[in-house]
Design a protein around this motif. Structure first.
Motif, short mmCIF file in Angstrom:
data_model
loop_
_atom_site.label_atom_id
_atom_site.label_comp_id
_atom_site.label_asym_id
_atom_site.label_seq_id
_atom_site.Cartn_x
_atom_site.Cartn_y
_atom_site.Cartn_z
N SER A 47 0.84 -1.21 0.00
CA SER A 47 0.00 0.00 0.00
C SER A 47 0.87 1.26 0.00
N PHE A 48 2.08 1.16 0.56
CA PHE A 48 3.02 2.29 0.45
C PHE A 48 3.35 2.53 -1.03
N LEU A 49 3.72 1.46 -1.76
CA LEU A 49 4.08 1.62 -3.17
C LEU A 49 2.90 2.18 -3.98
N ALA A 50 1.68 1.76 -3.61
CA ALA A 50 0.49 2.25 -4.32
C ALA A 50 0.28 3.74 -4.05
N ALA A 51 0.40 4.16 -2.80
CA ALA A 51 0.24 5.59 -2.45
C ALA A 51 1.30 6.42 -3.17
N TYR A 52 2.51 5.89 -3.18
CA TYR A 52 3.65 6.55 -3.84
C TYR A 52 3.34 6.76 -5.33
N ASP A 53 2.75 5.76 -5.97
CA ASP A 53 2.42 5.87 -7.40
C ASP A 53 1.33 6.91 -7.64
N MET A 124 22.00 12.47 -10.14
CA MET A 124 20.82 11.60 -10.32
C MET A 124 21.24 10.17 -10.65
N ILE A 125 20.51 9.24 -10.05
CA ILE A 125 20.69 7.82 -10.36
C ILE A 125 19.39 7.36 -11.02
N VAL A 126 19.47 7.02 -12.29
CA VAL A 126 18.26 6.55 -12.99
C VAL A 126 17.93 5.15 -12.48
N THR A 127 16.66 4.91 -12.17
CA THR A 127 16.30 3.57 -11.69
C THR A 127 15.23 2.93 -12.57
N GLY A 128 15.28 1.62 -12.59
CA GLY A 128 14.19 0.82 -13.12
C GLY A 128 13.42 0.27 -11.94
N VAL A 129 12.16 -0.06 -12.17
CA VAL A 129 11.27 -0.49 -11.09
C VAL A 129 10.93 -1.98 -11.29
N ARG A 130 11.28 -2.79 -10.30
CA ARG A 130 11.14 -4.25 -10.44
C ARG A 130 9.73 -4.69 -10.79
N HIS A 131 8.74 -4.08 -10.11
CA HIS A 131 7.38 -4.57 -10.35
C HIS A 131 6.79 -4.05 -11.65
N ALA A 158 15.03 -0.41 -8.19
CA ALA A 158 14.25 -0.32 -6.94
C ALA A 158 12.95 -1.10 -7.14
N GLY A 159 11.95 -0.80 -6.35
CA GLY A 159 10.66 -1.45 -6.51
C GLY A 159 10.52 -2.69 -5.63
N ASP A 160 9.51 -3.47 -5.96
CA ASP A 160 9.14 -4.60 -5.09
C ASP A 160 10.10 -5.77 -5.25
N GLU A 161 10.95 -5.90 -4.22
CA GLU A 161 12.02 -6.92 -4.24
C GLU A 161 11.45 -8.34 -4.20
N ARG A 162 10.16 -8.44 -3.87
CA ARG A 162 9.57 -9.77 -3.82
C ARG A 162 9.24 -10.29 -5.22
N GLN A 163 9.42 -9.41 -6.22
CA GLN A 163 9.13 -9.82 -7.60
C GLN A 163 10.42 -9.86 -8.41
N GLY A 164 10.52 -10.85 -9.31
CA GLY A 164 11.68 -10.95 -10.20
C GLY A 164 12.91 -11.50 -9.49
N ASP A 165 13.94 -11.83 -10.27
CA ASP A 165 15.21 -12.34 -9.73
C ASP A 165 16.34 -11.42 -10.16
N GLY A 188 17.93 -6.89 0.05
CA GLY A 188 18.02 -7.09 1.50
C GLY A 188 17.15 -6.11 2.27
N GLU A 189 16.02 -5.73 1.68
CA GLU A 189 15.01 -4.94 2.39
C GLU A 189 13.81 -5.87 2.61
N PHE A 190 13.11 -6.19 1.53
CA PHE A 190 12.02 -7.18 1.65
C PHE A 190 12.45 -8.56 1.19
#
Ligand code: ADE
Ligand code: ZN
Length: 324
Positions: A47-53, A124-131, A158-165, A188-190
């Protein structure tokens, strides 16, 4: 005031609720489900990631983004920061209807405005989002490699570490590394210690976003220390997101005592009721760190910064300068 440096803050996640409310009014959107009584509302990582979006989607024009980075870096400088790296997200720009190039240039403009006002250096560090998926992460890496913006100096995931390898992102990081960008990855967060090990094995980053759950495996902690990998620790975020129960059980000090290079960062400050200053205060109050120890943390951050040698030397000399 202790001089500070930050390596880990998501720029969209740095937008204060008051600013998001203003943006919502500007675009005629209702945000009562994500902001209540002047504070963001969420109850877990999803729900944090959803609010952030939802909040990120209210930054749509170049001026919206320029003002966001200008405000954030100016507020950091007021709290004693001399250096800031922010994570940017081409995916969020595209979703809000702006090209990654226009978005990056606008954020860069805000960073320069803050530097003109306060002297703070920003990159700036450009990021991709896992989810969002592997394709989008590779697209973000290709963008980072070719955008040719002088303030873009790193690439991360960054993004949801529980998704992808981790293995899924090898190509993206190769593209970024070949372009000479600094490499950092959230792990090593989630995800547990295995996620940190996979990051070291497959991505070979010089820094890890969080990395704190490496504490679950002493051999891995030793490897992080031996290899000199820098951990971008975000204690306030970790407690808010319940990665650890409380500051007493946060492994920041244990990691440091084991020889790991640790830094202090705010991650998504208003979502976690924090600021970079509060992270330094937490380290003083809960980890018992002295002023000298906190300055050493700032030095570690600057040494690990994705910034040219001349700027790094100038920043380090500001740490040495006698206080007035
Ligand atoms: N704490 C966090 N972890 C992973 N991805 C994020 N994106 C914004 N904040 C994040
Ligand atoms: Zn983060």
């Amino acid at each position: 005031m202790t001089l500070k440096a930050e390596l880990h803050c998501h720029i969209e996640g740095a937008a204060a609720p008051e600013l998001v409310l203003k943006q919502a009014a500007k675009y005629g959107k209702d945000v009562s489900h994500i902001i209540r009584d002047g504070s963001f509302v969420w109850h877990d990582f999803t729900s944090f990631l959803a609010a952030y979006d939802v909040a990120s989607d209210l930054f749509r024009t170049e001026e919206d983004y320029a003002r966001l980075s200008e405000h954030y870096l100016t507020s950091l400088a007021r709290d004693g920061a001399i250096y800031s790296e922010v994570f940017t997200s081409p995916d969020h720009a595209l979703k809000a209807g702006l090209s990654p190039q226009a978005y990056t240039e606008a954020l860069g403009e805000g960073i320069l405005r803050a530097r003109d006002k306060t002297g703070i250096e920003g990159r700036m560090i450009v990021t991709g989002v896992r989810h969002v998926g592997v394709e989008s992460i590779e697209a973000a890496a290709r963008f980072a490699a070719k955008c040719d913006h002088p303030l873009v100096t790193g690439f991360g995931v960054a993004g949801d570490e529980r998704q992808g390898d981790m293995e899924d992102y090898v190509r993206a990081f190769e593209i970024a590394r070949e372009a000479g960008l600094g490499i950092t990855v959230h792990a090593g967060e989630f995800g547990g210690w295995e996620s940190v090990k996979a990051a070291l094995d497959h991505i070979r980053p010089s820094r890890i976003g969080h990395g704190v759950r490496a504490i679950e495996n002493p051999d891995l902690v030793k490897r992080i220390a031996d290899e000199g990998v820098v951990l971008e620790c975000c204690p306030g975020s970790n407690i808010a997101l319940k990665v650890f129960d409380d500051f007493t059980s946060h492994p920041f000090l244990k990691l440091q005592e084991a020889g790991c290079k640790v830094t202090l960062n705010s991650d998504d400050p208003p979502y976690f009721w924090t600021t970079l200053k509060r992270e330094y205060d937490i380290a003083a109050t809960h980890f018992g760190m002295s002023e000298k120890a906190l300055s050493a943390v700032t030095r570690t951050a600057i040494e690990a910064a994705f910034v040219d040698r001349k700027t790094k030397a100038a920043l380090l000399s500001r740490l040495e300068a006698p206080k007035r």
